[in-house]
Design a protein around this motif. Sequence first.
Motif, mmCIF file in Angstrom:
data_model
loop_
_atom_site.group_PDB
_atom_site.id
_atom_site.type_symbol
_atom_site.label_atom_id
_atom_site.label_comp_id
_atom_site.label_asym_id
_atom_site.label_seq_id
_atom_site.Cartn_x
_atom_site.Cartn_y
_atom_site.Cartn_z
ATOM 1 N N THR A 110 0.829 -1.244 0.068
ATOM 2 C CA THR A 110 0.063 -0.251 -0.114
ATOM 3 C C THR A 110 0.849 1.262 0.127
ATOM 4 O OG1 THR A 110 0.027 0.322 2.500
ATOM 5 C CG2 THR A 110 -1.842 -1.278 1.393
ATOM 6 N N GLY A 111 1.871 1.066 0.531
ATOM 7 C CA GLY A 111 2.827 2.391 0.707
ATOM 8 C C GLY A 111 2.540 3.079 1.778
ATOM 9 N N ASN A 112 1.546 2.537 2.623
ATOM 10 C CA ASN A 112 1.252 3.388 4.010
ATOM 11 C C ASN A 112 1.513 2.655 5.027
ATOM 12 O OD1 ASN A 112 -0.041 5.532 2.360
ATOM 13 N ND2 ASN A 112 -1.763 4.289 2.015
ATOM 14 N N LEU A 113 1.631 3.307 6.275
ATOM 15 C CA LEU A 113 1.811 2.885 7.423
ATOM 16 C C LEU A 113 0.618 3.217 8.416
ATOM 17 C CD1 LEU A 113 5.651 3.649 8.149
ATOM 18 C CD2 LEU A 113 4.537 1.729 7.226
ATOM 19 N N CYS A 114 0.352 2.608 9.504
ATOM 20 C CA CYS A 114 -0.571 2.969 10.345
ATOM 21 C C CYS A 114 0.015 3.116 11.718
ATOM 22 C CB CYS A 114 -1.633 1.940 10.464
ATOM 23 S SG CYS A 114 -3.067 2.167 11.492
ATOM 24 N N LEU A 115 -0.500 4.167 12.444
ATOM 25 C CA LEU A 115 0.293 4.427 14.006
ATOM 26 C C LEU A 115 -1.134 4.533 14.762
ATOM 27 C CD1 LEU A 115 2.131 5.562 15.894
ATOM 28 C CD2 LEU A 115 2.010 7.505 14.986
ATOM 29 N N VAL A 116 -1.255 3.903 15.892
ATOM 30 C CA VAL A 116 -2.239 4.079 16.626
ATOM 31 C C VAL A 116 -1.829 4.355 18.055
ATOM 32 C CG1 VAL A 116 -4.247 2.792 17.871
ATOM 33 C CG2 VAL A 116 -3.447 2.136 15.497
ATOM 34 N N VAL A 117 -2.438 5.416 18.548
ATOM 35 C CA VAL A 117 -1.889 6.061 19.682
ATOM 36 C C VAL A 117 -3.192 6.326 20.798
ATOM 37 C CG1 VAL A 117 0.064 7.240 18.857
ATOM 38 C CG2 VAL A 117 -2.029 8.314 19.322
ATOM 39 N N PRO A 118 -2.974 6.511 22.217
ATOM 40 C CA PRO A 118 -4.184 6.585 22.653
ATOM 41 C C PRO A 118 -4.729 7.874 23.128
ATOM 42 C CG PRO A 118 -2.234 5.371 24.095
ATOM 43 C CD PRO A 118 -1.805 5.724 22.655
ATOM 44 N N ASP A 119 -3.762 8.881 22.515
ATOM 45 C CA ASP A 119 -4.309 10.371 22.645
ATOM 46 C C ASP A 119 -3.278 11.213 21.985
ATOM 47 O OD1 ASP A 119 -5.434 12.844 23.338
ATOM 48 O OD2 ASP A 119 -4.662 12.623 25.509
ATOM 49 N N ASP A 141 -8.949 4.480 24.971
ATOM 50 C CA ASP A 141 -9.786 3.108 25.047
ATOM 51 C C ASP A 141 -9.197 1.865 24.367
ATOM 52 O OD1 ASP A 141 -11.688 1.153 24.916
ATOM 53 O OD2 ASP A 141 -13.235 2.326 24.030
ATOM 54 N N PRO A 142 -8.578 1.074 25.235
ATOM 55 C CA PRO A 142 -7.802 -0.090 24.744
ATOM 56 C C PRO A 142 -8.648 -1.001 23.888
ATOM 57 C CG PRO A 142 -7.419 0.253 27.119
ATOM 58 C CD PRO A 142 -8.563 1.098 26.606
ATOM 59 N N HIS A 143 -10.105 -0.958 23.994
ATOM 60 C CA HIS A 143 -10.881 -1.814 23.210
ATOM 61 C C HIS A 143 -11.003 -1.189 21.664
ATOM 62 C CE1 HIS A 143 -13.847 -4.605 22.150
ATOM 63 N NE2 HIS A 143 -14.639 -3.637 21.579
ATOM 64 N N LEU A 144 -11.001 0.105 21.784
ATOM 65 C CA LEU A 144 -11.078 0.923 20.514
ATOM 66 C C LEU A 144 -9.577 0.705 19.730
ATOM 67 C CD1 LEU A 144 -12.522 2.777 18.379
ATOM 68 C CD2 LEU A 144 -11.960 4.670 19.686
ATOM 69 N N GLU A 145 -8.539 0.489 20.449
ATOM 70 C CA GLU A 145 -7.499 0.350 19.797
ATOM 71 C C GLU A 145 -7.206 -0.718 18.928
ATOM 72 O OE1 GLU A 145 -4.460 0.490 23.119
ATOM 73 O OE2 GLU A 145 -4.652 2.586 23.434
ATOM 74 N N ALA A 146 -7.611 -1.789 19.679
ATOM 75 C CA ALA A 146 -7.623 -3.066 18.753
ATOM 76 C C ALA A 146 -8.487 -2.915 17.464
ATOM 77 C CB ALA A 146 -8.279 -4.221 19.576
ATOM 78 N N ASP A 147 -9.642 -2.039 17.566
ATOM 79 C CA ASP A 147 -10.386 -2.291 16.356
ATOM 80 C C ASP A 147 -9.662 -1.425 15.419
ATOM 81 O OD1 ASP A 147 -12.395 -3.567 17.575
ATOM 82 O OD2 ASP A 147 -13.701 -1.885 17.800
ATOM 83 N N LEU A 148 -9.070 -0.357 15.908
ATOM 84 C CA LEU A 148 -8.500 0.521 14.892
ATOM 85 C C LEU A 148 -7.124 -0.228 14.235
ATOM 86 C CD1 LEU A 148 -8.294 3.826 16.860
ATOM 87 C CD2 LEU A 148 -9.584 3.247 14.676
ATOM 88 N N VAL A 149 -6.367 -0.898 14.970
ATOM 89 C CA VAL A 149 -5.284 -1.940 14.630
ATOM 90 C C VAL A 149 -6.006 -2.795 13.358
ATOM 91 C CG1 VAL A 149 -3.730 -3.430 14.867
ATOM 92 C CG2 VAL A 149 -3.713 -1.603 16.456
ATOM 93 N N ALA A 150 -7.024 -3.113 13.616
ATOM 94 C CA ALA A 150 -7.624 -4.286 12.678
ATOM 95 C C ALA A 150 -7.938 -3.447 11.486
ATOM 96 C CB ALA A 150 -8.690 -5.019 13.033
ATOM 97 N N GLN A 151 -8.818 -2.278 11.654
ATOM 98 C CA GLN A 151 -9.270 -1.449 10.455
ATOM 99 C C GLN A 151 -8.396 -0.712 9.454
ATOM 100 O OE1 GLN A 151 -12.750 0.833 11.781
ATOM 101 N NE2 GLN A 151 -13.348 -0.787 12.911
ATOM 102 N N ARG A 200 -3.568 -11.447 20.822
ATOM 103 C CA ARG A 200 -4.837 -11.508 19.889
ATOM 104 C C ARG A 200 -4.784 -10.890 18.652
ATOM 105 N NH1 ARG A 200 -8.089 -13.354 24.080
ATOM 106 N NH2 ARG A 200 -8.173 -11.399 24.949
ATOM 107 N N LEU A 201 -4.168 -9.629 18.616
ATOM 108 C CA LEU A 201 -4.038 -8.853 17.331
ATOM 109 C C LEU A 201 -3.640 -9.738 16.395
ATOM 110 C CD1 LEU A 201 -2.319 -5.626 18.714
ATOM 111 C CD2 LEU A 201 -4.845 -6.105 18.127
ATOM 112 N N SER A 202 -4.174 -9.549 15.119
ATOM 113 C CA SER A 202 -3.686 -10.152 13.573
ATOM 114 C C SER A 202 -2.123 -10.382 13.679
ATOM 115 C CB SER A 202 -4.384 -9.733 12.538
ATOM 116 O OG SER A 202 -4.025 -9.761 11.491
ATOM 117 N N GLU A 203 -1.824 -11.230 12.955
ATOM 118 C CA GLU A 203 -0.401 -11.567 12.665
ATOM 119 C C GLU A 203 -0.178 -11.398 11.455
ATOM 120 O OE1 GLU A 203 1.684 -13.864 14.807
ATOM 121 O OE2 GLU A 203 0.633 -14.053 16.667
#
Lengths: 341, 341
Positions: free
Chosen positions: A60-69, A101-111, A133-136
């Motif tokens: 994709t040429g993109n990276l994803c960064l997930v942070v709490p805030d 929200d740690p639960h949302l974090e998991a969703d964001l990583v997946a999406q 549990r996060l996708s590998e």
Amino acid sequence: MVATLRDVARAAGVSPATASRALANPELVAPARRALVERAAHELGYRPNRAARELSSGRTGNLCLVVPDVANPFFAGLVKGVQARARELGYGVFVADADEDPHLEADLVAQLGAQADGTLLASPRMSDEDIARLSEDRPLVLVNRRHPGRSSVVVDHTDGMRQAVRHLHALGHRRIGFAGGPAGSWSDARRRDGLELAAHGLHRLEVVDLGHFPATAGGGTAAADVAAAAGVTAVLAHNDLVALALVDRLRSRGLSIPQDVSVVGHDDTVASLGSPRLTTVAVPLARLGRAAVDRLLDGAPPEPDVALPVELLVRASTAPAPASSGTAPRPPETADESETR
Amino acid sequence: MVATLRDVARAAGVSPATASRALANPELVAPARRALVERAAHELGYRPNRAARELSSGRTGNLCLVVPDVANPFFAGLVKGVQARARELGYGVFVADADEDPHLEADLVAQLGAQADGTLLASPRMSDEDIARLSEDRPLVLVNRRHPGRSSVVVDHTDGMRQAVRHLHALGHRRIGFAGGPAGSWSDARRRDGLELAAHGLHRLEVVDLGHFPATAGGGTAAADVAAAAGVTAVLAHNDLVALALVDRLRSRGLSIPQDVSVVGHDDTVASLGSPRLTTVAVPLARLGRAAVDRLLDGAPPEPDVALPVELLVRASTAPAPASSGTAPRPPETADESETR
DNA sequence: TTGTACGCGTTATCAG
DNA sequence: CTGATAACGCGTACAA
């Protein structure tokens, strides 16, 4: 309409395949034709279509960064480092704020992770189980936390505490309070480890656990009251925000900083904004972000982790311990490395 | 391998076309089949491939946000608002940090903007000409700046200055310094307009232009010295960072805040971190970000712009003017609206 | 070294 | 309301 690869090929008088190769793997094409293609591409203002490229190649040429805030200066600094390195490497960055929200974090990583070649996750409080549990199926690098079997880029919290404690000890402090971060925070646990280790080697030093506090100004205010009640002469705070609020509260209770109580911040994000300027354990946020990107893209195995050094910055919020509270300052038991270096 | 739309169609016993419709436009498909498709999709864990969707439909499902510096709390707050609203609407967000380089900003808009359905640009200092040159083939919304012919979401800087000046005037200040932001900053120009307007209606009020300063701590330090030399009893700062540094410098020169000099910050980002807490013109950053997203996606024509209200938050950094420097505080000439509301 | 041809997963058009 | 079928733009076997 924008120019497509076929247009370039046509203009250069070659096949689309050759045009593609000339731009992606120049060494596979005869210099003469390559020049032709490059020229045509330039003149037509050709921009490869990322979606088509992704569909065909899987990248994709993109990276994803997930942070709490993102509004937390720690993570903002991290984003900046990630951004800078990603741009150098030609990658775009999806930034996702999980709103603590740690639960949302998991969703964001997946999406969002599904739209990127790899994901950077800064989640101090997600449980080890949830991380497992996060996708590998795509590369994932943890930032500022470790997990068995996952790649990560961390900071040497143990050494940070060592530096801070030595500094305070050298100043004559013998009873030091620790205002911890939120329960479950990975870095908080590491710092407690470091504290224990550091205290062990030092003469007559007592580290008092003031408890867990939110990593916000409110947390600092609460911690200040506990610190006052505990009768410590110095406090180590979870971060600069907490330290600043702590200073403020201590002062409004009639204590002087650093004359009565020394305060040490952490991260060096907003440490210079208040007065006195905070002595703080500086974390190289930009480097952390850059290192995380490199780790994500180098495809190396999870072990060993990348660990970055921290550096104690001594400023005005720490001073010799008040004489009344114990012995006068005395030479440190070990070689003094506590000053800014 | 992940499930594709064909897999879902096969499992549901329908054609790929019907499966696509059942998921995207349910109302076009008979309820019975729709249920079949939905069930199959759920069971197979079907996730539409964004790249394929984009290639076919032209829509990416992503937005792009370009800011000069994510580590600046103003922009960090903006990012957070944008993020939150985008997620609610199912959009991902590319965040690009231009590192305070207007030239790079234009590049980023072009590059990352091409991968998004629309772009949000927060660029206080890019020239009007450069903005005009930006591609018009995709929606673009300017944040906190206006430009003829472009959509934008701004904040009412004029009113902010009015509120601040009235407050200080009510406290008896008659000579107020303005520590401006960087030359070329759009909001700085608006604030100067507002200052002039506000001063006009107030009795014996003088606003002294202290000059343009970087929107950083360093800028605040420099501004403090100019303020001291100008003999003002109050200072309006470009933002909270500047105000905090200004307070610090003034103090180290022997002045008390707010007894000798009142200081007003701007934005309400870090206004509560120092002591005294800063009176500040609060900008609703999260709302600004959310409004920008809505503006970008609603497809409305450029005019009229969305303008958000600001609110003066009175805290401890402003107090009645020192008696020595002029007349005693007197009732304001107009109804007093200067308190927090 | 170059060109042809197919496939990536989805949406949209057009008959039926 | 449903099903073929043709793009969308690019990468890449495979053949030449």
